[in-house]
Scaffold this motif. Sequence first.
Motif, PDB file in Angstrom:
ATOM      1  N   LEU A  40       0.830  -1.202   0.000  1.00 29.39           N
ATOM      2  CA  LEU A  40       0.000   0.000   0.000  1.00 29.39           C
ATOM      3  C   LEU A  40       0.869   1.258   0.000  1.00 29.39           C
ATOM      4  O   LEU A  40       2.053   1.204   0.304  1.00 29.39           O
ATOM      5  CB  LEU A  40      -0.924  -0.001   1.219  1.00 29.39           C
ATOM      6  N   SER A  41       0.251   2.373  -0.310  1.00 24.59           N
ATOM      7  CA  SER A  41       0.969   3.651  -0.356  1.00 24.59           C
ATOM      8  C   SER A  41       0.801   4.405   0.955  1.00 24.59           C
ATOM      9  O   SER A  41      -0.144   4.138   1.720  1.00 24.59           O
ATOM     10  CB  SER A  41       0.432   4.500  -1.507  1.00 24.59           C
ATOM     11  N   ASP A  44      -2.709   5.717   1.486  1.00 28.31           N
ATOM     12  CA  ASP A  44      -3.733   4.767   1.950  1.00 28.31           C
ATOM     13  C   ASP A  44      -3.799   4.771   3.477  1.00 28.31           C
ATOM     14  O   ASP A  44      -4.887   4.824   4.062  1.00 28.31           O
ATOM     15  CB  ASP A  44      -3.421   3.354   1.445  1.00 28.31           C
ATOM     16  N   ALA A 167      -5.123  -6.505   0.066  1.00 29.23           N
ATOM     17  CA  ALA A 167      -4.123  -5.531  -0.379  1.00 29.23           C
ATOM     18  C   ALA A 167      -3.355  -6.054  -1.589  1.00 29.23           C
ATOM     19  O   ALA A 167      -3.074  -5.302  -2.531  1.00 29.23           O
ATOM     20  CB  ALA A 167      -3.156  -5.219   0.764  1.00 29.23           C
ATOM     21  N   GLY A 170      -5.158  -5.594  -4.783  1.00 27.98           N
ATOM     22  CA  GLY A 170      -5.329  -4.243  -5.268  1.00 27.98           C
ATOM     23  C   GLY A 170      -6.494  -3.461  -4.688  1.00 27.98           C
ATOM     24  O   GLY A 170      -6.926  -2.468  -5.282  1.00 27.98           O
ATOM     25  N   GLY A 172      -6.393  -1.629  -2.040  1.00 29.16           N
ATOM     26  CA  GLY A 172      -5.907  -0.384  -1.486  1.00 29.16           C
ATOM     27  C   GLY A 172      -6.408  -0.106  -0.084  1.00 29.16           C
ATOM     28  O   GLY A 172      -6.367  -0.974   0.801  1.00 29.16           O
ATOM     29  N   VAL A 173      -6.934   1.100   0.111  1.00 23.73           N
ATOM     30  CA  VAL A 173      -7.355   1.537   1.439  1.00 23.73           C
ATOM     31  C   VAL A 173      -8.483   0.675   2.002  1.00 23.73           C
ATOM     32  O   VAL A 173      -8.632   0.530   3.219  1.00 23.73           O
ATOM     33  CB  VAL A 173      -7.786   3.024   1.394  1.00 23.73           C
TER      34      VAL A 173
END
Length: 490
Positions: A40-41, A44, A167, A170, A172-173
């Motif tokens: 994750l980024s 997120d 995650a 894909g 994400g958050v």
Amino acid sequence: MGERIGLRQKAATGMMWTALQKYTIFFLNFVADIILARLLSPSDFGCIEMLAVFMLVAEAFIGGGFGSALIQKKRPTQIDYSTVFYWNIGMAIIMYAVLFTFAPAISRFYGIPILSEILRIQGLILFVYAFNIIQFNQLQKKLNFKAIAIVTVITQTSSFVVTIVLAYRGFGVWSLVAKNLIASTLTSIIFWFYLKWRPLFVFSWQSFKELFSFGFYMFLTHFVTQISVKIQSLLIGKIYNPSTIGYYAKASSTEHIASSCISQVMEQVTFPLYAEVQDNKIALQNMVKKLTMTLAYVTFPLLFILLLLAKPIFILLYTEKWLQSIPYFQVLCIAGLAHCLQSVNMQTISAIGKSKVTFVWTMVKRFVGIGFIVLGLVLYGMKGLLCGVVLNQWFTYFVNMGLVSKYVGYKWTRQLLDLSPVFFASIAVAVISYFCGQLCNYNIYYNGAIILLAYFILYLGWSFVFKPTAFEYFKTIIIPAVTKFRNKLR
């Protein structure tokens, strides 16, 4: 006398089961965090952190301080439990309606449209939280930390697995949203069937008023505390972008593991114990002294080690995309030295029934702390905010220590003198270990290993040679507890 020995044995066993729970969760969370940080980024994580203050405030309204009131009351009745249960459910409905209604406004406040949808889904946790507060409270009251530990490990493991899979695919958050929902729901289901407790069809206003007289101040205390704890996330999220708050959240959560993991073990066990000996001031003083010094003996060196090894730890665990978290983390470690000791002192004041005193001084601490943070941010940006966080934690600790000095008799001067050997030894060992690492011209991982080994040898050497009181307390609390726990597992 026999009752006190039995209480001490329950405390030792309870502390070991709580420690097993916390450190197992720590390990699972640690592994999951490493994986999620790669999948994750920072934005997120930042989105979830932006909404944390609203969720925590809502949960504070639901609990209402009644959980603490039920523990503080020596013999709560079924009517007491049922009354609090229905209060929790009613408040969950109200608070979810508030979050659902204001979710679009909150997303506009941050300028991030997806936050509205996230908050409305994540808010469903409030119903689950309200549903299992009583069951959790009863297990705490009975010092049945074995059941709490087993259930928590099972549910957290399940939620971590699902989160990592989502995650990886894909989501994400939304994988982070699912993590919280799954863990809370599974915990509620297991507790509901394990305890066999069911509420009576009764709501007693007399019981409500009795518990409210103590719980109201605990609620206000918890409410103001949650706002002050998350005010920095609110401000960072508004002024900066989600990535910045993600970096800060990662630094804060990593530091929190060290400063709070051990203290939370003690906190969960000690509040019922404090309540049991609340009328015996001498016993209470001795208990606070031993727990404070033991906690400092373990936590202080841990935080100094993390401060020294911040860069290799973050690069190794989270990759270089989290490098911006490192300076935040190092400053927060300094705040963590004070944070780790706060609960031991404050729990004492709450346990002896001084809920009004707890509330008044919490208001003072939190508003002063918010002032430090806001003023620092306005004047110096993120650097000022971090300095404000450090000042906030140390100011809070000194106030808590002063309250214990006044109401329990464990004088603040005595507490500082008791803690000073561990504090100065930890600093001295950190300085020597740092220069040991600087003398070696290897890469950051080899240098880090040298620093860690040097710190470990020097700190243990100081302990065995000089035999400080904190080390002796550590041995008298931990070794018998480990032995007893190991025998139970056989």
